[in-house]
Design a protein around this motif. Structure first.
Motif, PDB file in Angstrom:
ATOM      1  N   TYR A  20      23.865  32.746  40.496  1.00 28.74           N
ATOM      2  CA  TYR A  20      23.693  33.494  41.737  1.00 28.74           C
ATOM      3  C   TYR A  20      23.010  32.637  42.795  1.00 28.74           C
ATOM      4  N   TYR A  21      22.049  31.836  42.387  1.00 26.79           N
ATOM      5  CA  TYR A  21      21.375  30.940  43.330  1.00 26.79           C
ATOM      6  C   TYR A  21      22.383  29.972  43.950  1.00 26.79           C
ATOM      7  N   LYS A  22      23.210  29.379  43.117  1.00 26.89           N
ATOM      8  CA  LYS A  22      24.208  28.432  43.627  1.00 26.89           C
ATOM      9  C   LYS A  22      25.128  29.107  44.645  1.00 26.89           C
ATOM     10  N   SER A  23      25.500  30.342  44.360  1.00 25.10           N
ATOM     11  CA  SER A  23      26.425  31.048  45.261  1.00 25.10           C
ATOM     12  C   SER A  23      25.775  31.381  46.600  1.00 25.10           C
ATOM     13  N   THR A  39      36.260  38.718  36.174  1.00 25.32           N
ATOM     14  CA  THR A  39      35.184  39.697  36.035  1.00 25.32           C
ATOM     15  C   THR A  39      33.838  39.118  36.447  1.00 25.32           C
ATOM     16  N   HIS A  40      33.534  37.905  35.980  1.00 25.35           N
ATOM     17  CA  HIS A  40      32.257  37.270  36.320  1.00 25.35           C
ATOM     18  C   HIS A  40      32.184  36.944  37.811  1.00 25.35           C
ATOM     19  N   GLN A  41      33.249  36.377  38.356  1.00 28.45           N
ATOM     20  CA  GLN A  41      33.262  36.034  39.777  1.00 28.45           C
ATOM     21  C   GLN A  41      33.159  37.284  40.653  1.00 28.45           C
ATOM     22  N   SER A  42      33.772  38.371  40.201  1.00 27.84           N
ATOM     23  CA  SER A  42      33.716  39.622  40.974  1.00 27.84           C
ATOM     24  C   SER A  42      32.288  40.134  41.077  1.00 27.84           C
ATOM     25  N   ARG A  43      31.536  40.037  39.973  1.00 31.12           N
ATOM     26  CA  ARG A  43      30.122  40.460  40.012  1.00 31.12           C
ATOM     27  C   ARG A  43      29.326  39.596  40.977  1.00 31.12           C
ATOM     28  N   LYS A  44      29.520  38.284  40.879  1.00 31.86           N
ATOM     29  CA  LYS A  44      28.795  37.382  41.783  1.00 31.86           C
ATOM     30  C   LYS A  44      29.129  37.684  43.235  1.00 31.86           C
ATOM     31  N   LYS A  87      44.476  35.039  36.815  1.00 27.51           N
ATOM     32  CA  LYS A  87      43.278  34.202  36.761  1.00 27.51           C
ATOM     33  C   LYS A  87      43.583  32.755  36.379  1.00 27.51           C
ATOM     34  N   ARG A  88      44.612  32.522  35.575  1.00 30.35           N
ATOM     35  CA  ARG A  88      44.875  31.177  35.071  1.00 30.35           C
ATOM     36  C   ARG A  88      45.951  30.419  35.850  1.00 30.35           C
ATOM     37  N   VAL A  89      46.802  31.136  36.565  1.00 26.21           N
ATOM     38  CA  VAL A  89      47.957  30.474  37.171  1.00 26.21           C
ATOM     39  C   VAL A  89      47.927  30.524  38.696  1.00 26.21           C
ATOM     40  N   MET A  90      47.588  31.660  39.259  1.00 19.96           N
ATOM     41  CA  MET A  90      47.592  31.772  40.722  1.00 19.96           C
ATOM     42  C   MET A  90      46.489  30.898  41.314  1.00 19.96           C
ATOM     43  N   ARG A  91      46.813  30.214  42.416  1.00 23.13           N
ATOM     44  CA  ARG A  91      45.923  29.199  42.963  1.00 23.13           C
ATOM     45  C   ARG A  91      45.098  29.645  44.155  1.00 23.13           C
ATOM     46  N   SER A  92      45.517  30.654  44.863  1.00 23.61           N
ATOM     47  CA  SER A  92      44.805  30.990  46.090  1.00 23.61           C
ATOM     48  C   SER A  92      44.832  32.493  46.336  1.00 23.61           C
ATOM     49  N   PRO A  93      43.817  33.011  47.066  1.00 29.38           N
ATOM     50  CA  PRO A  93      43.818  34.440  47.429  1.00 29.38           C
ATOM     51  C   PRO A  93      45.032  34.816  48.275  1.00 29.38           C
ATOM     52  N   CYS A 133      40.728  47.689  38.753  1.00 29.96           N
ATOM     53  CA  CYS A 133      40.629  49.118  38.430  1.00 29.96           C
ATOM     54  C   CYS A 133      41.859  49.526  37.631  1.00 29.96           C
ATOM     55  N   VAL A 134      41.648  49.974  36.390  1.00 32.48           N
ATOM     56  CA  VAL A 134      42.738  50.395  35.508  1.00 32.48           C
ATOM     57  C   VAL A 134      42.578  51.878  35.222  1.00 32.48           C
ATOM     58  N   ASN A 135      43.455  52.667  35.808  1.00 34.82           N
ATOM     59  CA  ASN A 135      43.399  54.126  35.637  1.00 34.82           C
ATOM     60  C   ASN A 135      42.011  54.669  35.963  1.00 34.82           C
ATOM     61  N   GLY A 136      41.420  54.153  37.037  1.00 31.52           N
ATOM     62  CA  GLY A 136      40.131  54.649  37.503  1.00 31.52           C
ATOM     63  C   GLY A 136      38.922  54.052  36.824  1.00 31.52           C
ATOM     64  N   VAL A 137      39.121  53.119  35.895  1.00 31.27           N
ATOM     65  CA  VAL A 137      38.012  52.513  35.159  1.00 31.27           C
ATOM     66  C   VAL A 137      37.887  51.038  35.547  1.00 31.27           C
ATOM     67  N   TYR A 138      36.642  50.588  35.752  1.00 33.98           N
ATOM     68  CA  TYR A 138      36.370  49.205  36.136  1.00 33.98           C
ATOM     69  C   TYR A 138      35.692  48.456  34.985  1.00 33.98           C
ATOM     70  N   PRO A 139      35.840  47.133  34.921  1.00 39.69           N
ATOM     71  CA  PRO A 139      35.162  46.381  33.849  1.00 39.69           C
ATOM     72  C   PRO A 139      33.649  46.380  33.978  1.00 39.69           C
ATOM     73  N   THR A 140      33.141  46.527  35.210  1.00 41.95           N
ATOM     74  CA  THR A 140      31.703  46.457  35.431  1.00 41.95           C
ATOM     75  C   THR A 140      31.209  47.672  36.193  1.00 41.95           C
ATOM     76  N   SER A 141      30.150  48.287  35.674  1.00 44.59           N
ATOM     77  CA  SER A 141      29.441  49.360  36.381  1.00 44.59           C
ATOM     78  C   SER A 141      28.297  48.742  37.168  1.00 44.59           C
ATOM     79  N   ALA A 142      28.093  49.197  38.378  1.00 40.07           N
ATOM     80  CA  ALA A 142      27.038  48.628  39.221  1.00 40.07           C
ATOM     81  C   ALA A 142      26.325  49.716  39.998  1.00 40.07           C
ATOM     82  N   VAL A 143      25.079  49.404  40.363  1.00 42.55           N
ATOM     83  CA  VAL A 143      24.306  50.306  41.208  1.00 42.55           C
ATOM     84  C   VAL A 143      23.409  49.469  42.100  1.00 42.55           C
TER      85      VAL A 143
END
Length: 425
Positions: free
Chosen positions: A274-277, A246-251, A215-221, A410-420
């Motif tokens: 979200y509006y801006k995005s 984590t925040h960008q992934s939710r957006k 997140k802090r060093v890599m510059r591009s996808p 995804c770390v051992n099957g667990v994600y930072p954010t749950s969504a529905v």
């Protein structure tokens, strides 16, 4: 700046590739507008010192104080590269490399603990707070001691000389990229590869240190996708990384699913991220923003910024009754007591005609990856649920027509954010 390396290893200088009998153990190299000097103080101690003639490591040319050239993390990176670049190779390769004048490999001779000290090291970020340095939580053998202002003394300890040197380079790399007072550094693939190699050379580096690196060093996808297999291989592919935080992934998850053919209600809109995005993606329908905090002035500024007339501030929750369209309820429910969060979702179910309802919340089981045990992820959270608890809660209120997701790494099957995503009957 001075780097002080010490070890009781009888082959200490051999590992460093330094000959105490050559030029009295002195090595001099030009570095930017100054000179870096290496000195074999004894058979078990080596010093690297930088002397500057101008402002080699100053972000501002107009400043007459050249303090940064004596404590900059970027300087530490450069000094390490100048003197110890041969120790930054993959450990499997270096382990079997033979030191010609000894007839022994690095694995045979680099077998004793070592330390590297930097008496004055500049950190201007939030990574040191409450008498604790962030990286010290995730990588053993890193000690940061406050001095004056943003100056610290840094010490790294390693089970080998190679490990101690690579740890100090990792600290310097992170410090440079997180310091507010820093010189921009171009990040090419060779730089990324160099530090991935260092990470992989150290055993037991946890997930979050790699997360920070991405997140802090890599510059591009594109750069991320190139090195992603190496990062995941370190964890035997039990972790799957994504490029966004984590925040960008939710957006990204929600905004990719928002359609322009229906209005949007952003419940708990905050500063309208979200509006801006969605506007950047060409959204043109009506967008309604509601929050318990009065963001009406922010709404006016953002509407003017986008030169759009589709952004509407909702001052009273009663105005939402009968709303038809898509509803975003992202990172909202955990900011209320659990009973009130349930009441809120029931209220939206019974008082709106949503086509899709997007709900996200932190998965508390992921918090262990942040070295958190009993704490909530943020101080203003009233509760946090595991994914199974979240599924149970949603099924209780919305028994039909929904899809569950995990968002982020995804770390051992667990994600930072749950969504529905809940679909209207």
């Amino acid at each position: 700046m001075i780097l002080i390396l010490k070890s009781d290893n009888q082959y200490f200088l051999d590992v460093l590739y330094k000959n105490p009998n050559t030029d009295n153990g002195l090595y001099l190299k030009e570095l930017k507008d100054g000179v870096v000097i290496g000195n074999a103080v004894s058979s078990n101690e080596y010093h690297c010192v930088f002397f500057d003639s101008k402002h080699s490591f100053m972000p501002e040319d107009g400043s007459q104080i050249d303090f940064q050239s004596h404590c900059s993390p970027l300087l530490a990176l450069n000094m390490g590269t100048e003197f110890f670049n041969h120790l930054y190779k993959e450990k499997e390769i270096l382990a079997s490399t033979e030191i010609s004048w000894l007839g022994k490999t690095y694995d045979e001779i680099d077998t004793h603990p070592a330390t590297v000290e930097i008496p004055t090291f500049f950190i201007d970020s939030g990574w040191f707070k409450n008498d604790s340095y962030l990286l010290s939580k995730y990588i053993d053998g890193i000690t940061l001691t406050p001095k004056i202002g943003n100056n610290y003394s840094l010490k790294t300890e390693g089970s080998t000389i190679r490990e101690a040197i690579q740890k100090v380079s990792i600290v310097a790399m992170f410090s440079h990229f997180t310091n507010r007072y820093a010189i921009y550094t171009y990040i090419d693939d060779s730089f990324i590869q160099k530090y991935i190699t260092m990470f992989c050379n150290i055993s037991g580096v946890p997930y979050f240190a790699f997360y920070l690196f991405i997140k802090r060093v890599m510059r591009s996808p594109v750069q991320f996708e190139k090195f992603k297999p190496q990062l995941e291989a370190y964890f035997n592919n039990t972790i799957q990384f994504v490029f966004t935080d984590t925040h960008q992934s939710r957006k990204q998850f929600i905004c990719e699913r928002i359609h322009s053919d229906e209005p949007v209600l952003d419940f708990g809109c905050g500063e309208l991220q979200y509006y801006k995005s969605v506007m950047k993606k060409g959204f043109s329908n009506e967008y309604f923003a509601y929050d318990e905090v009065d963001f009406s002035s922010e709404v006016l500024k953002i509407a003017e910024q986008f030169k759009a007339d589709n952004l509407n501030w909702v001052a009273n929750k009663q105005e939402i009754i009968g709303f038809e369209g898509q509803i975003i309820l992202s990172e909202v429910i955990e900011h209320n007591p659990l009973v009130e969060a349930k009441e809120l979702m029931i209220w939206l179910r019974d008082n709106t005609n949503f086509s899709k309802l997007y709900i996200t919340t932190p998965d508390k089981d992921f918090n262990t990856n942040y070295e958190m045990i009993n704490e909530f992820r943020h101080d203003d959270h009233d509760f946090e649920l595991s994914n199974s608890e979240f599924v149970t809660l949603i099924n209780e209120i919305f028994p039909n027509n929904k899809d569950f997701f995990g968002i982020g790494d995804c770390v051992n099957g667990v994600y930072p954010t749950s969504a529905v995503i809940i679909y209207n009957k």
